[in-house]
Design an enzyme around this catalytic site. Structure first.
Site, PDB file in Angstrom:
ATOM      1  N   THR A 325       1.096 -11.606 -18.014  1.00 33.99           N
ATOM      2  CA  THR A 325       1.507 -11.192 -16.679  1.00 33.99           C
ATOM      3  C   THR A 325       0.384 -11.415 -15.683  1.00 33.99           C
ATOM      4  OG1 THR A 325       0.719  -8.885 -16.616  1.00 33.99           O
ATOM      5  CG2 THR A 325       2.813  -9.322 -17.756  1.00 33.99           C
ATOM      6  N   ASP A 326       0.754 -11.544 -14.428  1.00 33.07           N
ATOM      7  CA  ASP A 326      -0.264 -11.528 -13.376  1.00 33.07           C
ATOM      8  C   ASP A 326      -0.854 -10.125 -13.317  1.00 33.07           C
ATOM      9  OD1 ASP A 326      -1.850 -12.441 -11.261  1.00 33.07           O
ATOM     10  OD2 ASP A 326      -0.199 -13.602 -10.411  1.00 33.07           O
ATOM     11  N   TRP A 327      -1.907  -9.997 -12.536  1.00 30.31           N
ATOM     12  CA  TRP A 327      -2.761  -8.816 -12.634  1.00 30.31           C
ATOM     13  C   TRP A 327      -2.130  -7.555 -12.035  1.00 30.31           C
ATOM     14  CZ3 TRP A 327      -4.469 -11.848 -15.753  1.00 30.31           C
ATOM     15  CH2 TRP A 327      -5.765 -11.875 -16.279  1.00 30.31           C
TER      16      TRP A 327
END
Length: 613
Positions: A325-327
Site C-alpha cells: 500500500t501507499d504510505w
C-alpha cells in the site's frame, strides 16, 4: 546467522572448517520457492507479522544507526528491527555513499539478532534527479544526476530509460538499496496534477515502452541477485484526479473517469506485470462513479478496494506478486506541529483496526508507512484475521528476499560503494541526458535571418534564475537587460503555495497560470532585448501570455544550469520533445476530461512538440 562458504549437502554446510546442520532455507542450491516454504514453516506469528510492514527509516551521522526518533521516522532503529521484527524500510536522506553502505551493514547486523535473522530490504523513492520532496523523491546527492522521469520521457528513447535504470540500479545495489519504490507509470491525463514529474507523460504507447525498459534495467529479465526489485505505482493509475488535486490530501481524494478511459490507465501496469514487476502499489485515490464489468466499484481508496486489488489486479490481470500500500492508510502522521490525516478515503469512520482489516480483505500484502505490528497481532489473536492470511502475504514477501539473494549475501563493501556511486562515467551520462532532454519550443530568427540559438559563446547575457558561476564560464554576465545581447531567464512552473498539512508545501497544485505581474515584467524585458525563457516543468504551465514576445522558449524536466547552457550553446544536441501538452488556457483545462490524456482544446503546444538544436 553465518554466511555459508561451501555446501556439503542439502542438510549440512561448512562454516569455519566445521560441518554443521543447515536448514533448507539456508541452502543456496535450493530454489527460492523451496527456501521460502521452509522458512515460513519455521517462523513465529510475530516474525510473520513483521514482514507485513514497510516503513520509513533514517540514518544517524556518518552512517550510524539512529536510536531515537528521526525527522520522519517514529522509533529507534533497534525497536523496529529487533523488537517489532520489521525488515522492510524506506530510507530517506543519504549524505554519502560510504555512510549509506556503513549504515546498511549496521542495520543488517541488527537484523541478524532476530530469531531467524531475516535480512532487511532497504527501499527508496527516486533519488537520481532534481525533485526534492520527502513524500515522493529526493535530489541526487552523492548519486549520478539525471533528468526526472518526465525528462527521460522527453528523449523519446526507451534505450536511454533502460541505460538510466541499469546505472541507477548499480548505484542502489552498491549502498544496499535492493528495492525501488518506482517506476511511477501513471498516465499524466490531468494537467494540474502535481505528481507528473516522476511519470513518463501522457502518451500511453510511450509510457508502456518506458515501463518495460525501466523494469528490464532495474530488475533484469527476471528477479535475481543482481536485481533491484521494482514497485510499480500507482495502480490502477493515479492521473485522473478530480480538478487535479492530489490524493495525499483530503480535498484530493476523488478519482473520476468522465470519458470512460479507465482501461487506458491500466495499460502500463499490464506491461509491468508481463515484465515481472516485483511489487505493485495502489494509489490513495477513491474512484467515484466507476463501473467495471457492469458492477459499480466501491467508493473507497484503492488500497482498501477488493474489487480493484483482488478482482482486477489478482484475478483478471493474473498478478501474484507483492501488493504494497501507499504510505499511512491506517494512522494519521503527525510530524512536528503538522499533521497529515490517514489516507482512509471512503472509510474515514473506521478505526485503525477496521482500516487494517479492510486493507487485508482487499488483498494487500504490506502496510506502507506503518509500524503498528501490535495492532495486526491483536487482529489475529482476536480471530478477525487468520494466520493463513498472514502466511499468504508473508510468503510473497519472503520469496522476493530469496530471489534477491539477501539471505546469502546481505552486506555491501564501503570502499566499492564510494568508488562506484556517482562516478565520473555515470555523472557524464546523466549530464548528457539532461542536456539532450532540453525541449526547444521556439527559436526566433535574428535580424540576419538565422535562428537565435545555438548561442555564440562570449555573449553579454542578462540572466535570472541561473547560478552566476555557470553563466560566467560561457558568457559575460551583465546587470541589466539594456546592456545584454540576450536575456536568459529560468522559471519554475507556476503553482498555488499551500502549507497547512504536512507535505503540502512540497506538492505544487492549483492554477497553471503565470502571475500577471511576472508576465508584464517579462514582456518588458523582451521589449528591450531578445529574451530566451526556460520553464522548469514539474507539470504543464500556461505560457500563452508570453510566447509571442519570446525570442526563444525551452522547457526542461530536471536539467542543471550547466546542462542547459551546453544545449543552448550547441555543445550537446537538444532533442527533447514534449511528453505532455501545454494547454492554451485554464478554461481549456477545466473543460478537459480528467481521465483522457491530451484532451484540452487547441493546446498551445501538443505532445511531441519540439525542435532540434
Amino acid at each position: 546467522m553465518n554466511t555459508t562458504t561451501a555446501a556439503a549437502s542439502a542438510t549440512h554446510r561448512i562454516v569455519d572448517d566445521h560441518d554443521i546442520d543447515m536448514a533448507p532455507y539456508e541452502d543456496a542450491r535450493l530454489s527460492a520457492q523451496e527456501r521460502t516454504d521452509d522458512l515460513l514453516s519455521r517462523l513465529s506469528l510475530e516474525e510473520k507479522v513483521g514482514l507485513l510492514f514497510h516503513t520509513v527509516i533514517e540514518m544517524g551521522p556518518d552512517g550510524s544507526v539512529l536510536e531515537e526518533p528521526g525527522a520522519i521516522s517514529k522509533s529507534p532503529t533497534s525497536e523496529v528491527v529487533v523488537e517489532r521484527g520489521i525488515n522492510h524500510f524506506n530510507v530517506h536522506r543519504i549524505a554519502s555513499a560510504r555512510a549509506a553502505a556503513r549504515w546498511h551493514n549496521a542495520v543488517q547486523r541488527l537484523a541478524e539478532q532476530t530469531p531467524h535473522g531475516i535480512p532487511v530490504t532497504i527501499s527508496t523513492d527516486p533519488r537520481h534527479a532534481f525533485s526534492e520532496n520527502v513524500g515522493a523523491s529526493f535530489t541526487a546527492g552523492p548519486f549520478s544526476q539525471w533528468p526526472d522521469a518526465l525528462g527521460l520521457a522527453a528523449l523519446r528513447d526507451p534505450a536511454v530509460v533502460r541505460a538510466f535504470a541499469e546505472r541507477a540500479g548499480a548505484e542502489y545495489r552498491a549502498v544496499g538499496i535492493r528495492m525501488a519504490l518506482h517506476p511511477q507509470v501513471d498516465i499524466a491525463s490531468e494537467p494540474r496534477w502535481c505528481r507528473q514529474l516522476q511519470t513518463f507523460g501522457a502518451d500511453t504507447d510511450l509510457v508502456v515502452d518506458y515501463t518495460t525498459a525501466y523494469l528490464v534495467g532495474f530488475q533484469g529479465a527476471e528477479l535475481n541477485r543482481e536485481s533491484v526489485a521494482c514497485v510499480t505505482k500507482h495502480f490502477p493509475g493515479g492521473g485522473p484526479q478530480l480538478d487535479g488535486e492530489d490524493a495525499h490530501f483530503p480535498y484530493g481524494r476523488e478519482q473520476v473517469y468522465p470519458s470512460g478511459a479507465f482501461a487506458e490507465h491500466l495499460r502500463p501496469f499490464q506491461a509491468a506485470i508481463a515484465q515481472g514487476t516485483a511489487a505493485v502499489m495502489p494509489y490513495y485515490g477513491m474512484p467515484v462513479g466507476l463501473v467495471l464489468d457492469g458492477e459499480p466499484v466501491e467508493e473507497v481508496g484503492f488500497g482498501y478496494n477488493k474489487q480493484i486489488l483482488t478482482g482486477l489486479l489478482r484475478d483478471k490481470l493474473g498478478y501474484d506478486g507483492v501488493i504494497l500500500t501507499d504510505w499511512e492508510l491506517v494512522n494519521d502522521n503527525a510530524v512536528g506541529d503538522k499533521v497529515l490525516p490517514a489516507r482512509a478515503w471512503g472509510v474515514e469512520d473506521l478505526d485503525a483496526r477496521g482500516r487494517m482489516l479492510k486493507i487485508l480483505e482487499a488483498g494487500a500484502d504490506q502496510f506502507g508507512g506503518e509500524q503498528c505490528t501490535d495492532l495486526l497481532l491483536e487482529l489475529v489473536r482476536d480471530g478477525l484475521v487468520s494466520e493463513g492470511r498472514i502466511d499468504e502475504s508473508a510468503r510473497r514477501l519472503l520469496l522476493v528476499k530469496f530471489q534477491l539473494g539477501l539471505f546469502d549475501d546481505r552486506y555491501v563493501d564501503e570502499d566499492a560503494a564510494e568508488a562506484l556511486v556517482g562516478d565520473a562515467e555515470s555523472r557524464n551520462a546523466g549530464h548528457l541526458a539532461q542536456a539532450r532532454s532540453v525541449t526547444v519550443l521556439k527559436n526566433a530568427s535574428t535580424g540576419a535571418g538565422a535562428p537565435l540559438m545555438p548561442l555564440a559563446e562570449g555573449l553579454r547575457v542578462y540572466s535570472e534564475g541561473l547560478e552566476p558561476g555557470a553563466l560566467a564560464r560561457v558568457a559575460t554576465p551583465v546587470a541589466a537587460p539594456e546592456e545584454a545581447d540576450v536575456a536568459l531567464i529560468r522559471l519554475t512552473a507556476p503553482f498555488e503555495p499551500r502549507d497547512d498539512l504536512f507535505l503540502e508545501s512540497y506538492f505544487h497544485q492549483g492554477s497553471l497560470e503565470l502571475r500577471p505581474g511576472l508576465v508584464h515584467r517579462l514582456r518588458e524585458i523582451a521589449r528591450r532585448t531578445p529574451l530566451i525563457l526556460d520553464v522548469m516543468l514539474d507539470r504543464p504551465a500556461i505560457l500563452t501570455p508570453l510566447v509571442d514576445v519570446l525570442a526563444g522558449l525551452t522547457v526542461t524536466f530536471g536539467v542543471s544550469d550547466d546542462a542547459l547552457l551546453d544545449a543552448l550553446l550547441g555543445r550537446v544536441p537538444a532533442v527533447g520533445r514534449l511528453p505532455v501538452e501545454l494547454p492554451r488556457s485554464m478554461d481549456a483545462v477545466r473543460a478537459s476530461a480528467t481521465d483522457a490524456p491530451a484532451s484540452t482544446q487547441h493546446p498551445l503546444f501538443t505532445i511531441g512538440s519540439g525542435m532540434n538544436l
